[in-house]
Design a protein around this motif. Sequence first.
Motif, PDB file in Angstrom:
ATOM      1  N   ALA A  58      18.000  23.951   1.758  1.00  0.00           N
ATOM      2  CA  ALA A  58      17.680  25.548   2.842  1.00  0.00           C
ATOM      3  C   ALA A  58      18.896  26.326   3.151  1.00  0.00           C
ATOM      4  O   ALA A  58      17.741  27.326   2.987  1.00  0.00           O
ATOM      5  CB  ALA A  58      18.688  24.255   4.357  1.00  0.00           C
ATOM      6  N   VAL A  59      20.073  26.476   2.651  1.00  0.00           N
ATOM      7  CA  VAL A  59      20.464  27.614   2.614  1.00  0.00           C
ATOM      8  C   VAL A  59      20.312  28.352   1.756  1.00  0.00           C
ATOM      9  O   VAL A  59      19.758  29.597   2.301  1.00  0.00           O
ATOM     10  CB  VAL A  59      22.249  27.057   2.841  1.00  0.00           C
ATOM     11  CG1 VAL A  59      22.912  28.431   2.047  1.00  0.00           C
ATOM     12  CG2 VAL A  59      22.547  26.554   3.756  1.00  0.00           C
ATOM     13  N   ARG A  60      19.606  27.753   0.760  1.00  0.00           N
ATOM     14  CA  ARG A  60      19.424  28.999  -0.755  1.00  0.00           C
ATOM     15  C   ARG A  60      17.926  29.309  -0.348  1.00  0.00           C
ATOM     16  O   ARG A  60      17.999  30.544  -1.208  1.00  0.00           O
ATOM     17  CB  ARG A  60      19.642  27.986  -2.278  1.00  0.00           C
ATOM     18  CG  ARG A  60      19.202  28.169  -3.385  1.00  0.00           C
ATOM     19  CD  ARG A  60      19.862  29.043  -3.799  1.00  0.00           C
ATOM     20  NE  ARG A  60      20.835  29.356  -4.655  1.00  0.00           N
ATOM     21  CZ  ARG A  60      21.927  29.813  -4.569  1.00  0.00           C
ATOM     22  NH1 ARG A  60      22.165  31.493  -3.840  1.00  0.00           N
ATOM     23  NH2 ARG A  60      23.020  29.719  -4.546  1.00  0.00           N
ATOM     24  N   LEU A  61      17.347  28.427  -0.130  1.00  0.00           N
ATOM     25  CA  LEU A  61      16.322  29.269   0.097  1.00  0.00           C
ATOM     26  C   LEU A  61      15.474  30.703   1.669  1.00  0.00           C
ATOM     27  O   LEU A  61      14.917  30.763   1.476  1.00  0.00           O
ATOM     28  CB  LEU A  61      14.611  27.881   0.339  1.00  0.00           C
ATOM     29  CG  LEU A  61      14.458  27.097  -0.906  1.00  0.00           C
ATOM     30  CD1 LEU A  61      13.582  25.808  -0.317  1.00  0.00           C
ATOM     31  CD2 LEU A  61      14.224  27.998  -2.157  1.00  0.00           C
ATOM     32  N   THR A  62      16.712  29.954   1.933  1.00  0.00           N
ATOM     33  CA  THR A  62      16.245  31.018   3.151  1.00  0.00           C
ATOM     34  C   THR A  62      17.207  32.289   3.361  1.00  0.00           C
ATOM     35  O   THR A  62      17.361  32.576   4.135  1.00  0.00           O
ATOM     36  CB  THR A  62      16.758  30.158   4.826  1.00  0.00           C
ATOM     37  OG1 THR A  62      17.805  29.548   4.767  1.00  0.00           O
ATOM     38  CG2 THR A  62      15.813  29.133   4.718  1.00  0.00           C
ATOM     39  N   SER A  63      18.458  32.326   2.714  1.00  0.00           N
ATOM     40  CA  SER A  63      18.873  33.308   2.818  1.00  0.00           C
ATOM     41  C   SER A  63      19.657  33.600   1.783  1.00  0.00           C
ATOM     42  O   SER A  63      19.719  33.385   0.635  1.00  0.00           O
ATOM     43  CB  SER A  63      20.235  33.302   3.982  1.00  0.00           C
ATOM     44  OG  SER A  63      20.937  31.776   3.386  1.00  0.00           O
ATOM     45  N   PHE A  64      19.970  35.494   1.118  1.00  0.00           N
ATOM     46  CA  PHE A  64      20.339  35.836   0.151  1.00  0.00           C
ATOM     47  C   PHE A  64      22.315  35.276   0.014  1.00  0.00           C
ATOM     48  O   PHE A  64      22.891  35.240   0.843  1.00  0.00           O
ATOM     49  CB  PHE A  64      20.589  36.964   0.012  1.00  0.00           C
ATOM     50  CG  PHE A  64      21.143  37.572  -0.808  1.00  0.00           C
ATOM     51  CD1 PHE A  64      20.824  37.231  -2.207  1.00  0.00           C
ATOM     52  CD2 PHE A  64      22.509  38.383  -0.757  1.00  0.00           C
ATOM     53  CE1 PHE A  64      21.760  38.514  -2.695  1.00  0.00           C
ATOM     54  CE2 PHE A  64      23.317  39.108  -1.812  1.00  0.00           C
ATOM     55  CZ  PHE A  64      22.633  38.801  -2.962  1.00  0.00           C
ATOM     56  N   GLY A  65      22.707  34.541  -0.922  1.00  0.00           N
ATOM     57  CA  GLY A  65      24.596  34.828  -1.432  1.00  0.00           C
ATOM     58  C   GLY A  65      23.916  33.811  -1.324  1.00  0.00           C
ATOM     59  O   GLY A  65      23.184  33.003  -1.287  1.00  0.00           O
ATOM     60  N   THR A  93      27.016  29.862   6.852  1.00  0.00           N
ATOM     61  CA  THR A  93      25.783  30.213   7.910  1.00  0.00           C
ATOM     62  C   THR A  93      25.643  31.112   8.432  1.00  0.00           C
ATOM     63  O   THR A  93      25.072  31.670   9.065  1.00  0.00           O
ATOM     64  CB  THR A  93      26.802  29.024   8.800  1.00  0.00           C
ATOM     65  OG1 THR A  93      27.484  29.610   9.423  1.00  0.00           O
ATOM     66  CG2 THR A  93      26.687  27.740   9.054  1.00  0.00           C
ATOM     67  N   MET A  94      26.498  32.238   7.917  1.00  0.00           N
ATOM     68  CA  MET A  94      26.630  33.779   8.179  1.00  0.00           C
ATOM     69  C   MET A  94      26.213  34.724   7.584  1.00  0.00           C
ATOM     70  O   MET A  94      26.404  34.112   6.236  1.00  0.00           O
ATOM     71  CB  MET A  94      27.605  33.888   8.866  1.00  0.00           C
ATOM     72  CG  MET A  94      28.452  33.270   9.960  1.00  0.00           C
ATOM     73  SD  MET A  94      27.698  32.684  11.756  1.00  0.00           S
ATOM     74  CE  MET A  94      28.403  34.104  12.035  1.00  0.00           C
ATOM     75  N   ARG A  95      25.640  35.755   7.603  1.00  0.00           N
ATOM     76  CA  ARG A  95      24.568  36.319   7.153  1.00  0.00           C
ATOM     77  C   ARG A  95      26.319  36.870   5.662  1.00  0.00           C
ATOM     78  O   ARG A  95      27.026  37.016   6.673  1.00  0.00           O
ATOM     79  CB  ARG A  95      24.266  37.673   7.572  1.00  0.00           C
ATOM     80  CG  ARG A  95      22.935  37.295   7.874  1.00  0.00           C
ATOM     81  CD  ARG A  95      22.279  38.527   8.291  1.00  0.00           C
ATOM     82  NE  ARG A  95      22.773  39.384   9.115  1.00  0.00           N
ATOM     83  CZ  ARG A  95      22.913  40.627   9.789  1.00  0.00           C
ATOM     84  NH1 ARG A  95      22.388  39.582  11.380  1.00  0.00           N
ATOM     85  NH2 ARG A  95      24.035  41.568   9.905  1.00  0.00           N
ATOM     86  N   MET A  96      26.030  37.523   4.557  1.00  0.00           N
ATOM     87  CA  MET A  96      26.730  38.106   3.523  1.00  0.00           C
ATOM     88  C   MET A  96      27.238  39.105   4.640  1.00  0.00           C
ATOM     89  O   MET A  96      28.746  39.486   3.970  1.00  0.00           O
ATOM     90  CB  MET A  96      26.575  38.855   2.180  1.00  0.00           C
ATOM     91  CG  MET A  96      25.892  37.885   1.710  1.00  0.00           C
ATOM     92  SD  MET A  96      27.010  36.036   1.298  1.00  0.00           S
ATOM     93  CE  MET A  96      27.660  36.623   0.105  1.00  0.00           C
ATOM     94  N   LEU A 138      23.595  35.065  12.382  1.00  0.00           N
ATOM     95  CA  LEU A 138      23.665  33.908  11.814  1.00  0.00           C
ATOM     96  C   LEU A 138      22.410  33.851  10.884  1.00  0.00           C
ATOM     97  O   LEU A 138      21.241  34.683  10.803  1.00  0.00           O
ATOM     98  CB  LEU A 138      22.717  32.435  12.500  1.00  0.00           C
ATOM     99  CG  LEU A 138      24.107  32.402  13.713  1.00  0.00           C
ATOM    100  CD1 LEU A 138      23.257  31.295  14.838  1.00  0.00           C
ATOM    101  CD2 LEU A 138      25.303  31.597  12.489  1.00  0.00           C
ATOM    102  N   THR A 139      22.692  33.065   9.767  1.00  0.00           N
ATOM    103  CA  THR A 139      20.969  32.714   8.716  1.00  0.00           C
ATOM    104  C   THR A 139      19.979  32.566   9.316  1.00  0.00           C
ATOM    105  O   THR A 139      20.736  31.749  10.463  1.00  0.00           O
ATOM    106  CB  THR A 139      21.833  32.271   7.943  1.00  0.00           C
ATOM    107  OG1 THR A 139      21.777  30.703   8.265  1.00  0.00           O
ATOM    108  CG2 THR A 139      23.078  32.852   6.969  1.00  0.00           C
TER     109      THR A 139
END
Length: 193
Positions: free
Chosen positions: A34-41, A64-67, A84-85
């Motif tokens: 879920a983290v990998r597929l929904t946000s960069f980093g 859980t937060m953007r980079m 938040l991501t």
Amino acid sequence: MDGSGIVVKRIFDLLVALGSMLVLAPLFLLVVLAVRLTSFGPVLFRTSRVGKNNKLFTMYKFRTMRMDTPQVATHLLKKPDQFLTPVGGLLRHTSLDELPQLVNVLRGDMSMVWPRPALFNQDDLITLRTAEGVHEMTPGITGWAQVNGRDELPIPEKVKLDEWYLKNRSFWLDLKILGMTVFKVIRKEGVVH
């Protein structure tokens, strides 16, 4: 707590952390995806926290937060939700972001139950804990303050609860706190950010 109590606590921590990681392995995998597929980093967020005797260690969480989020406690951000991501809010409200701390328990940086580790820049919390001797404990995934208010408590009240735990800690109290933690996580009590 005498030397044998510390050994029993460490064995208990290892058994609970290993058992939890085995049982929760499918959930770990789902969160990673879920983290990998929904946000960069990176999937994991590494943060400097204050450990035993005020020594810094690296604590792990699912990110859980953007980079581009500033490196401060979430409650110090003007609008924390904007950072938040897409799955960050869900992970925080369900406390799933805390699961990688089981690795910190295995490493000996953390325990299952003791006061939560302070951020490196929470000088007010660090100062009060040091004055009460709480800094001599290995920080925990959950603690007495966590099950008695969590994010809703002002810092002086957290420290009073930490001090109470320091004076009253026992194996049975740890079991009670772990049980209360599961109940409160399921009900999402005390989560502000």
